[in-house]
Motif scaffolding. Structure first.
Motif, PDB file in Angstrom:
ATOM      1  N   LEU A  26       0.831  -1.203   0.000  1.00 21.20           N
ATOM      2  CA  LEU A  26       0.000   0.000   0.000  1.00 21.20           C
ATOM      3  C   LEU A  26       0.868   1.257   0.000  1.00 21.20           C
ATOM      4  N   LEU A  27       1.979   1.213   0.737  1.00 20.43           N
ATOM      5  CA  LEU A  27       2.894   2.342   0.757  1.00 20.43           C
ATOM      6  C   LEU A  27       3.528   2.544  -0.613  1.00 20.43           C
ATOM      7  N   ALA A  28       3.896   1.469  -1.284  1.00 22.79           N
ATOM      8  CA  ALA A  28       4.474   1.578  -2.632  1.00 22.79           C
ATOM      9  C   ALA A  28       3.479   2.215  -3.600  1.00 22.79           C
ATOM     10  N   LYS A  29       2.206   1.850  -3.494  1.00 26.44           N
ATOM     11  CA  LYS A  29       1.176   2.461  -4.346  1.00 26.44           C
ATOM     12  C   LYS A  29       1.029   3.956  -4.033  1.00 26.44           C
ATOM     13  N   ALA A  30       1.046   4.286  -2.751  1.00 28.87           N
ATOM     14  CA  ALA A  30       0.921   5.690  -2.360  1.00 28.87           C
ATOM     15  C   ALA A  30       2.125   6.500  -2.830  1.00 28.87           C
ATOM     16  N   LEU A  31       3.320   5.933  -2.763  1.00 29.98           N
ATOM     17  CA  LEU A  31       4.519   6.625  -3.260  1.00 29.98           C
ATOM     18  C   LEU A  31       4.433   6.835  -4.767  1.00 29.98           C
ATOM     19  N   ALA A  32       3.908   5.850  -5.483  1.00 28.08           N
ATOM     20  CA  ALA A  32       3.716   6.001  -6.929  1.00 28.08           C
ATOM     21  C   ALA A  32       2.732   7.135  -7.221  1.00 28.08           C
ATOM     22  N   ARG A  33       1.693   7.249  -6.386  1.00 32.07           N
ATOM     23  CA  ARG A  33       0.742   8.362  -6.538  1.00 32.07           C
ATOM     24  C   ARG A  33       1.437   9.704  -6.314  1.00 32.07           C
ATOM     25  N   MET A  34       2.347   9.760  -5.344  1.00 33.15           N
ATOM     26  CA  MET A  34       3.081  11.000  -5.081  1.00 33.15           C
ATOM     27  C   MET A  34       3.988  11.355  -6.265  1.00 33.15           C
ATOM     28  N   ASP A  35       4.608  10.347  -6.875  1.00 39.12           N
ATOM     29  CA  ASP A  35       5.452  10.603  -8.040  1.00 39.12           C
ATOM     30  C   ASP A  35       4.631  11.141  -9.203  1.00 39.12           C
ATOM     31  N   GLU A  36       3.442  10.582  -9.398  1.00 38.56           N
ATOM     32  CA  GLU A  36       2.561  11.070 -10.456  1.00 38.56           C
ATOM     33  C   GLU A  36       2.101  12.495 -10.147  1.00 38.56           C
ATOM     34  N   ARG A  37       1.818  12.746  -8.881  1.00 36.75           N
ATOM     35  CA  ARG A  37       1.423  14.091  -8.472  1.00 36.75           C
ATOM     36  C   ARG A  37       2.541  15.094  -8.733  1.00 36.75           C
ATOM     37  N   ALA A  38       3.774  14.699  -8.480  1.00 36.28           N
ATOM     38  CA  ALA A  38       4.908  15.590  -8.733  1.00 36.28           C
ATOM     39  C   ALA A  38       5.011  15.924 -10.224  1.00 36.28           C
ATOM     40  N   ARG A  39       4.689  14.954 -11.073  1.00 36.82           N
ATOM     41  CA  ARG A  39       4.763  15.180 -12.522  1.00 36.82           C
ATOM     42  C   ARG A  39       3.607  16.021 -13.047  1.00 36.82           C
ATOM     43  N   THR A  40       2.408  15.816 -12.511  1.00 36.99           N
ATOM     44  CA  THR A  40       1.226  16.412 -13.137  1.00 36.99           C
ATOM     45  C   THR A  40       0.405  17.300 -12.212  1.00 36.99           C
ATOM     46  N   GLY A  41       0.682  17.303 -10.916  1.00 37.43           N
ATOM     47  CA  GLY A  41      -0.169  18.009  -9.961  1.00 37.43           C
ATOM     48  C   GLY A  41       0.361  19.359  -9.534  1.00 37.43           C
TER      49      GLY A  41
END
Length: 193
Positions: A26-41
């Motif tokens: 679950l933490l790995a998925k959340a970190l992936a979400r943060m990486d996507e947020r850094a790119r597009t958010g």
């Protein structure tokens, strides 16, 4: 980045954990979400009122309604010049220096009780008197070769509670200044954490 991912898992994953999901997954998925947020958010911005400011050695009185007070040591950016609609390319020209800040939060007060649809309530959660200690000194920008390569450690009664680097920020300082100055006018002396 890591702190936000951990908050996501701790706050919103009880059912998945109860169903047998592994916290690491679950933490790995959340970190992936943060990486996507850094790119597009965009950075998530909240403000503090002046009465929440405190010195580094001031006593902190917790309000009676705070059942989950928490802390987070952060890098504070002090502005020497203000402005609005500051571009990334010139954002660092507006910085005077850096200081340590402690972002005190009542975790139990973050989400509104009524109505829940309104989301977060940063007034109750972060703006109690003394909830934003900072200092004791500002380090001029010229003496910090890379503000994205600093270690921030927080101890409580001798126990290390936080040991992170500014390289783990989701958004770098120029991006944060760019977004903040799009929606608000930055003034000389303002502090951005």
């Amino acid at each position: 980045r890591t702190h936000v991912a951990e908050m996501i898992v701790d706050r919103f994953s009880a059912q998945e954990l109860a169903a047998g999901a592994k916290r690491e997954d679950l933490l790995a998925k959340a970190l992936a979400r943060m990486d996507e947020r850094a790119r597009t958010g965009m950075p998530y911005i909240f403000t503090r009122i002046l009465s929440s400011y405190a010195g580094p050695f001031d006593d902190l009185t917790l309000p009676s309604f705070a059942t989950q007070p928490d802390w987070e040591a952060e890098l504070g950016v002090v502005f020497k010049t203000g402005g609005q609609r500051i571009g990334r390319g010139t954002a660092m020209d507006h910085v005077a220096g850096y200081l340590v800040v402690n972002d005190i939060t009542n975790r139990d007060q973050i989400f509104t009780a009524d109505p829940k649809d309104l989301g977060t309530d940063w007034l109750h959660a972060k703006n109690n008197p003394g909830y934003f200690p900072m200092g004791p000194m500002i380090v001029p920008k010229e003496f910090v070769p890379d503000p994205h390569d600093l270690r921030i450690t927080l101890t409580l009664n001798g126990e290390v509670m936080q040991d992170e680097t500014t390289g783990d920020m989701i958004f770098d300082i120029p991006r944060q200044i760019e977004v903040l100055s799009t929606y608000a006018r930055i003034m000389p002396g303002d502090v951005m954490a």
